[in-house]
Design an enzyme around this catalytic site. Structure first.
Site, PDB file in Angstrom:
ATOM      1  N   LYS A 182     -18.918  15.424  11.052  1.00  0.00           N
ATOM      2  CA  LYS A 182     -18.749  14.865  12.381  1.00  0.00           C
ATOM      3  C   LYS A 182     -17.255  14.940  12.680  1.00  0.00           C
ATOM      4  O   LYS A 182     -16.445  14.233  12.088  1.00  0.00           O
ATOM      5  CB  LYS A 182     -19.262  13.429  12.413  1.00  0.00           C
ATOM      6  N   GLY A 239     -10.836   5.550   7.226  1.00  0.00           N
ATOM      7  CA  GLY A 239     -10.421   4.965   8.491  1.00  0.00           C
ATOM      8  C   GLY A 239     -10.285   3.467   8.388  1.00  0.00           C
ATOM      9  O   GLY A 239      -9.864   2.926   7.354  1.00  0.00           O
ATOM     10  N   SER A 240     -10.667   2.776   9.443  1.00  0.00           N
ATOM     11  CA  SER A 240     -10.464   1.333   9.525  1.00  0.00           C
ATOM     12  C   SER A 240     -11.521   0.556   8.747  1.00  0.00           C
ATOM     13  O   SER A 240     -12.604   1.065   8.451  1.00  0.00           O
ATOM     14  CB  SER A 240     -10.505   0.887  10.992  1.00  0.00           C
ATOM     15  N   GLY A 243     -14.619   0.245  11.025  1.00  0.00           N
ATOM     16  CA  GLY A 243     -15.449   1.452  11.065  1.00  0.00           C
ATOM     17  C   GLY A 243     -16.201   1.669   9.771  1.00  0.00           C
ATOM     18  O   GLY A 243     -17.400   1.981   9.777  1.00  0.00           O
ATOM     19  N   GLY A 244     -15.522   1.507   8.641  1.00  0.00           N
ATOM     20  CA  GLY A 244     -16.187   1.682   7.362  1.00  0.00           C
ATOM     21  C   GLY A 244     -17.292   0.672   7.137  1.00  0.00           C
ATOM     22  O   GLY A 244     -18.371   1.013   6.642  1.00  0.00           O
ATOM     23  N   GLU A 263     -13.055   4.652   2.566  1.00  0.00           N
ATOM     24  CA  GLU A 263     -11.682   4.190   2.363  1.00  0.00           C
ATOM     25  C   GLU A 263     -11.278   3.452   3.631  1.00  0.00           C
ATOM     26  O   GLU A 263     -11.289   4.040   4.715  1.00  0.00           O
ATOM     27  CB  GLU A 263     -10.757   5.371   2.097  1.00  0.00           C
ATOM     28  N   CYS A 300      -2.476   5.976   4.524  1.00  0.00           N
ATOM     29  CA  CYS A 300      -3.230   4.886   3.907  1.00  0.00           C
ATOM     30  C   CYS A 300      -2.462   4.259   2.764  1.00  0.00           C
ATOM     31  O   CYS A 300      -2.801   3.162   2.320  1.00  0.00           O
ATOM     32  CB  CYS A 300      -4.584   5.395   3.421  1.00  0.00           C
ATOM     33  N   GLU A 393      -3.788  -5.204   7.120  1.00  0.00           N
ATOM     34  CA  GLU A 393      -3.011  -3.992   7.355  1.00  0.00           C
ATOM     35  C   GLU A 393      -2.587  -3.871   8.816  1.00  0.00           C
ATOM     36  O   GLU A 393      -3.358  -4.152   9.729  1.00  0.00           O
ATOM     37  CB  GLU A 393      -3.841  -2.762   6.975  1.00  0.00           C
TER      38      GLU A 393
END
Length: 528
Positions: A182, A239-240, A243-244, A263, A300, A393
């Site tokens: 994607k 990502g965030s 989102g994860g 991650e 990251c 973060e």
């Protein structure tokens, strides 16, 4: 560069909604119309991947290795066209992207070497002992086998190395799993160019066409459909945390839950021990400033947390670090959304009691959009410990200096932080001998411990661990960088009392692949 989906290595006709990529530095739309995938596109991609899986998983290891090398060659051949488009879509400078291109092709070749050697399948053989008492032992042979179709979500901060042909795709294909990518909506043209290179490699290598598909979307619909589809067997995401977590929930709500390897962010503490900061405060400050500002802080592994005990050396360190932060020029952030989120998160932190701004960039390029402003803030250990919001973060060139009054407070700060991708220790020679308890605690907090170095920069090698305890990743047993990343996409299967001719080559008595195997508790690459 074509904006159509690639489904089973072929460009699909589409009448879906079109959209374009935007240059984050100028705000201008970039050339090229891309089309939003539909439910049927997802269905066709996963059906093709499932069919291809049946033959691709059995492909000889040398053919699969050759396929990965061909992908690397085709991507490298794109040259300036790829670099220029990636720079326009991400705002990243050419030098950074050329380095990332080298990493992308290099890790494809690294996985090719790994599967060509072949021992990664972890073949274990316990031969039959028919005369054993009180019961005979059967012949049991075990190895790792691929899971099936893997969905890969492209990352915002690495348009090449964590995207269409990045480490997730490379390790999944190496394992024997077809991949459906994607594309990240900010990197449409970059994704299309790399996707075309993979199609050429498929044609050159003769592997099943269903091993690769690439779908575009400007929202979340296609991603959700891919994760929930019953043919999907694993998912990767960088990502965030938000989102994860959403993808993990979708995967667990399925009738057949599947693994998601996510991650999700890290503040990567840098611990400045007293003797180290007393010996070279200015040098340490320069190292920290460079790491904080690298790539506009969009790594990251960006050092978002600096921890030290109050001392004269710390004052020198802080003064030098503040000067370097003020001198840091602004840089284009990856997207308007990331820029807005950075400013919002940074502003919120400054509103908390006890948080003071130490320094921020004074060199702002007002001719370009979405320009980062590097910031250093400070807070006492007491205030940090009492406010969990300060532990989150801030994705960008932002770091918080936590000042402890003694080592006990410093250790309390370390105890309080969540799981991290990295933790760095800045120590003078022999200084760590005084902190054995602290060192023991750190291994439970992170995936990678760094001594006298900054966390930014992740070497792609067999020993690398890029993954840590929750919430930095959702499964700390695995890495997304290095050759052991392949283990995310396999599972063990044992064959009991099978005829030799019917066994996989990796388990046959004569060892036709010549790989290292554990045979009756002895490691050998010879046949039985």
């Amino acid at each position: 560069m074509r904006g159509n989906h690639i489904i089973c290595s072929a460009y699909a006709e589409t009448a879906g909604k079109s959209f374009r990529a935007v240059n984050p530095a100028t705000g201008q739309e970039l050339a090229g119309d891309f089309y939003k995938a539909e439910v049927l596109d997802v269905e066709n991609a996963l059906k093709g991947a499932t069919l291809a899986y049946q033959s691709y998983k059995e492909l000889h290891k040398d053919l699969r290795a050759g396929f990965l090398r061909n992908i690397a060659d085709e991507i490298f051949a794109l040259g300036d066209q790829l670099i220029n488009r990636a720079s326009a879509e991400s705002g990243l400078p050419e030098a950074r992207l050329r380095g990332e291109l080298g990493r992308t092709t290099g890790q494809l070749r690294l996985f090719a070497d790994q599967i060509a050697e072949g021992s990664w399948v972890d073949a274990i053989i316990d031969t039959a002992q028919p005369d054993r008492q009180p019961l005979p032992r059967p012949d049991i042979r075990r190895m790792l086998v691929p899971l099936g179709p893997v969905v890969v979500f492209g990352a915002s901060n690495f348009p090449l190395a964590f995207s269409v042909a990045g480490g997730d795709t490379a390790s999944a294909l190496a394992a024997g799993c077809p991949v459906i990518v994607k594309a990240h909506p900010a990197h449409l043209g970059t994704s299309a160019l790399v996707g075309a290179a993979i199609v050429k490699a498929i044609e050159k290598s003769g592997v099943p066409k269903g091993v690769f598909s690439l779908l575009f979307d400007d929202g979340y619909t296609v991603g959700e459909q891919l994760v929930k589809h019953p043919y999907t067997k694993a998912v990767t995401f960088t990502g965030s945390f938000k989102g994860g977590s959403a993808l993990i929930s979708l995967a667990q709500e399925r009738a057949e839950p599947i693994p998601v390897f996510a991650e999700m962010g890290s503040i990567n503490p840098v611990i400045l021990l007293p003797q180290a900061i007393a010996n070279k405060p200015e040098e340490l400050a320069q190292q920290c400033a460079a790491s904080i500002a690298l790539g506009a802080g969009q790594f990251c592994t960006n050092p978002g947390l600096l921890i030290a005990v109050n001392s004269p050396g710390l004052e020198k360190f802080k003064a030098t670090l503040a000067d370097k932060i003020r001198e840091t020029p602004s840089a284009t952030m990856l997207s308007p959304g990331i820029y807005a989120n950075y400013n919002s998160r940074s502003a919120v932190m400054l509103k908390w009691d006890g948080v003071d701004l130490v320094a921020e960039s004074r060199q702002l390029n007002d001719q370009l959009q979405n320009q980062s402003v590097a910031r250093l803030v400070e807070v006492s250990a007491t205030d940090f410990l009492s406010n969990k919001e300060l532990h989150e973060e801030v994705f960008g060139p932002h770091s918080i200096l936590v000042i402890a009054e003694n080592m006990t407070e410093l250790e309390d700060v370390i105890h309080s932080v969540n799981g991290q991708l990295t933790i760095s220790l800045m120590a003078a020679p022999g200084e760590l001998e005084n902190y054995s308890a602290l060192l023991n605690d750190l291994t439970g907090k992170t995936g990678r411990l760094i001594l006298n170095g900054m966390p930014t920069g992740v070497e792609v090698c067999s020993a690398m661990q890029h993954g840590g305890p929750y919430p930095s990743t959702n499964d700390s047993r695995f890495t997304s960088v290095g050759t052991t990343a392949i283990h995310r996409f396999v599972r063990p299967v044992a064959w009991q009392d099978w005829e030799d001719a019917l066994l996989p080559d990796a388990l046959k008595a004569k060892n036709p692949l010549g790989i290292y195997r554990m045979v009756d508790q002895k490691l050998t690459n010879h046949g039985q």
